[in-house]
Design an enzyme around this catalytic site. Structure first.
Site, PDB file in Angstrom:
ATOM      1  N   GLN A 161       0.816  -1.207   0.000  1.00 55.02           N
ATOM      2  CA  GLN A 161       0.000   0.000   0.000  1.00 55.02           C
ATOM      3  C   GLN A 161       0.851   1.258   0.000  1.00 55.02           C
ATOM      4  O   GLN A 161       2.067   1.207   0.229  1.00 55.02           O
ATOM      5  CB  GLN A 161      -0.930   0.006   1.212  1.00 55.02           C
ATOM      6  CG  GLN A 161      -0.188  -0.056   2.542  1.00 55.02           C
ATOM      7  CD  GLN A 161      -1.128  -0.236   3.721  1.00 55.02           C
ATOM      8  OE1 GLN A 161      -1.282   0.671   4.531  1.00 55.02           O
ATOM      9  NE2 GLN A 161      -1.757  -1.417   3.826  1.00 55.02           N
ATOM     10  N   HIS A 163       0.265   5.775   0.865  1.00 54.19           N
ATOM     11  CA  HIS A 163      -0.587   6.901   1.226  1.00 54.19           C
ATOM     12  C   HIS A 163      -0.151   8.128   0.425  1.00 54.19           C
ATOM     13  O   HIS A 163       1.045   8.288   0.141  1.00 54.19           O
ATOM     14  CB  HIS A 163      -0.477   7.218   2.713  1.00 54.19           C
ATOM     15  CG  HIS A 163      -0.573   6.014   3.595  1.00 54.19           C
ATOM     16  ND1 HIS A 163      -1.692   5.215   3.647  1.00 54.19           N
ATOM     17  CD2 HIS A 163       0.311   5.461   4.459  1.00 54.19           C
ATOM     18  CE1 HIS A 163      -1.494   4.229   4.503  1.00 54.19           C
ATOM     19  NE2 HIS A 163      -0.275   4.356   5.007  1.00 54.19           N
ATOM     20  N   GLU A 179       3.610   8.649   8.441  1.00 50.89           N
ATOM     21  CA  GLU A 179       3.502   7.918   9.695  1.00 50.89           C
ATOM     22  C   GLU A 179       4.869   7.432  10.152  1.00 50.89           C
ATOM     23  O   GLU A 179       5.843   7.413   9.375  1.00 50.89           O
ATOM     24  CB  GLU A 179       2.547   6.731   9.555  1.00 50.89           C
ATOM     25  CG  GLU A 179       2.955   5.708   8.503  1.00 50.89           C
ATOM     26  CD  GLU A 179       1.835   4.731   8.172  1.00 50.89           C
ATOM     27  OE1 GLU A 179       0.655   5.145   8.149  1.00 50.89           O
ATOM     28  OE2 GLU A 179       2.148   3.550   7.917  1.00 50.89           O
ATOM     29  N   HIS A 234       4.757   0.386   1.093  1.00 47.51           N
ATOM     30  CA  HIS A 234       5.124  -0.373   2.275  1.00 47.51           C
ATOM     31  C   HIS A 234       4.114  -1.476   2.552  1.00 47.51           C
ATOM     32  O   HIS A 234       3.012  -1.499   1.991  1.00 47.51           O
ATOM     33  CB  HIS A 234       5.232   0.548   3.493  1.00 47.51           C
ATOM     34  CG  HIS A 234       3.959   1.284   3.822  1.00 47.51           C
ATOM     35  ND1 HIS A 234       3.573   2.434   3.166  1.00 47.51           N
ATOM     36  CD2 HIS A 234       2.967   1.017   4.716  1.00 47.51           C
ATOM     37  CE1 HIS A 234       2.416   2.859   3.649  1.00 47.51           C
ATOM     38  NE2 HIS A 234       2.025   2.006   4.589  1.00 47.51           N
ATOM     39  N   ARG A 254      -4.414   0.542  -1.883  1.00 45.40           N
ATOM     40  CA  ARG A 254      -3.837  -0.796  -1.958  1.00 45.40           C
ATOM     41  C   ARG A 254      -3.403  -1.107  -3.386  1.00 45.40           C
ATOM     42  O   ARG A 254      -4.166  -0.934  -4.333  1.00 45.40           O
ATOM     43  CB  ARG A 254      -4.843  -1.857  -1.500  1.00 45.40           C
ATOM     44  CG  ARG A 254      -5.298  -1.713  -0.064  1.00 45.40           C
ATOM     45  CD  ARG A 254      -6.158  -2.913   0.354  1.00 45.40           C
ATOM     46  NE  ARG A 254      -6.835  -2.650   1.619  1.00 45.40           N
ATOM     47  CZ  ARG A 254      -8.044  -2.134   1.737  1.00 45.40           C
ATOM     48  NH1 ARG A 254      -8.747  -1.877   0.640  1.00 45.40           N
ATOM     49  NH2 ARG A 254      -8.568  -1.906   2.922  1.00 45.40           N
TER      50      ARG A 254
END
Length: 365
Positions: A161, A163, A179, A234, A254
């Site tokens: 996936q 972001h 993150e 990641h 995804r």
């Protein structure tokens, strides 16, 4: 009389001394007789509000606060923190985890103001969004609450996936997300984290059974930290316990889900087009670093060895530990910080943490 604060004689002297006033001067200008004329009481504002709250809803006589105020939770009102806003501004807030089973393991929301998963404070039951609506100065930063905190326990591999970041979110839709991962433990000797593109990786590999070979593999150890910026591809393998700090975003694209069988009650669609648009092909693979701080423009995380002092910060702080027996100490008060819970510390509040182990502190730069 609801809200009336009566004073003991020694408290008059203590408050006057704190304010640099003579006791009689304090009595003349800041007190009145209480409702049954048996003692002095603090003067209120004309609308009945406490006269000793500053513009940030903090108590200006905190260091000489009357016993009646110090014991405030005992003389209960229907809404304690609404009755005394300084109470919320001068204490840590510990939140109840929200446990959510996933096809890959368990995702636990530790601290969130998102509409779909609002955290509630232990003891009061007040949600984080409601607390911030009543006490917007608590953050020392602009609303909405900018971060999201999770505990991930993996028994199977997460999807490959990515972001979006601030540059690609307008193109892909959704909200940007950077993150960091703090490794709590590995339950398997072969636990693997996938983060970053391997040399020669191409889009076709990332959306196919070749995805695992297209990503850089990392072997985590307890205490390691890893930065996952928006745009970095990641995944997380089975056997990992991770504390995750991220921007307050629920956007995940995804690329590949390891040919998992369909889940009728929890569909997991792929988002190949958006994911490929979100990838930053120039990002280098990150490196695992033991007990290393993580600095981003969105948040900073630090690892402290217990016991430790947590200095005040201009904005809110969030504390986390996986260790038992940790106690937070402030202003003559104390409260336990349970393992794998998050504690929200108001802006400009300092405290100490007693116990053994490690404490993860998150602040806004």
């Amino acid at each position: 009389m609801p809200g009336e604060v009566s004073l003991q004689p020694n408290e008059v002297d203590a408050i006057a001394r704190l304010l640099g006033l003579e006791p009689q001067e304090f009595i003349d200008h800041h007190t009145r007789l209480n409702h049954d004329r048996s003692a002095l009481a603090l003067l209120e504002e004309p609308d009945g509000r406490c006269a000793w709250l500053d513009t940030d809803e903090r108590c200006r006589i905190q260091n000489a606060k009357p016993k009646q105020c110090r014991d405030f939770p005992v003389w209960t009102t229907p809404d304690l923190e609404a009755a005394c806003p300084a109470l919320a501004m001068n204490k840590p807030h510990i939140y109840k985890p929200i446990v959510r089973p996933r096809v890959w393991g368990i995702e636990t929301i530790l601290l969130s103001a998102l509409d779909q998963a609002p955290s509630r404070e232990i003891g009061t039951g007040v949600s984080l969004p409601d607390l911030l609506a009543a006490q917007p100065n608590l953050l020392g930063a602009e609303l909405p609450f900018p971060l999201l905190f999770k505990h991930l326990h993996t028994t199977d591999v997460l999807s490959v996936q990515v972001h979006p970041n601030e540059a690609t979110a307008p193109l892909t839709g959704g909200d940007p997300k950077t993150e960091m991962w703090f490794i709590l433990r590995s339950t398997r000797s072969d636990a693997i984290l996938y983060a970053g593109l391997a040399p020669g990786a191409d889009p076709g590999q990332l959306a196919s059974p070749e995805a695992g070979r297209a990503l850089v593999r990392h072997h985590p150890a307890p205490g390691d930290t890893l930065l996952i910026p928006g745009g970095l591809v990641h995944a997380i393998g089975p056997g990992c316990d991770i504390y995750e700090v991220q921007q307050a975003s629920d956007t995940t694209f995804r690329l590949y889900d390891w040919n998992r069988p369909p889940q009728p009650d929890a569909p997991r669609p792929l988002h190949t087009k958006q994911a490929l648009q979100a990838i930053d092909w120039h990002l280098p693979p990150p490196r695992l670093q033991p007990l290393a701080p993580i600095h981003t423009r969105h948040f900073t995380t630090e690892i402290h060895t217990l016991p430790c002092h947590i200095p005040q910060h201009t904005t809110f702080q969030v504390l986390f530990t996986q260790d038992s027996g940790v106690t937070l100490l402030w202003g003559g008060n104390e409260t336990p910080l349970p393992p794998c819970h998050c504690c929200l510390v108001p802006a400009r509040m300092a405290l100490s943490a007693a116990g053994a182990g490690t404490l993860v502190r998150t602040i806004i730069p």
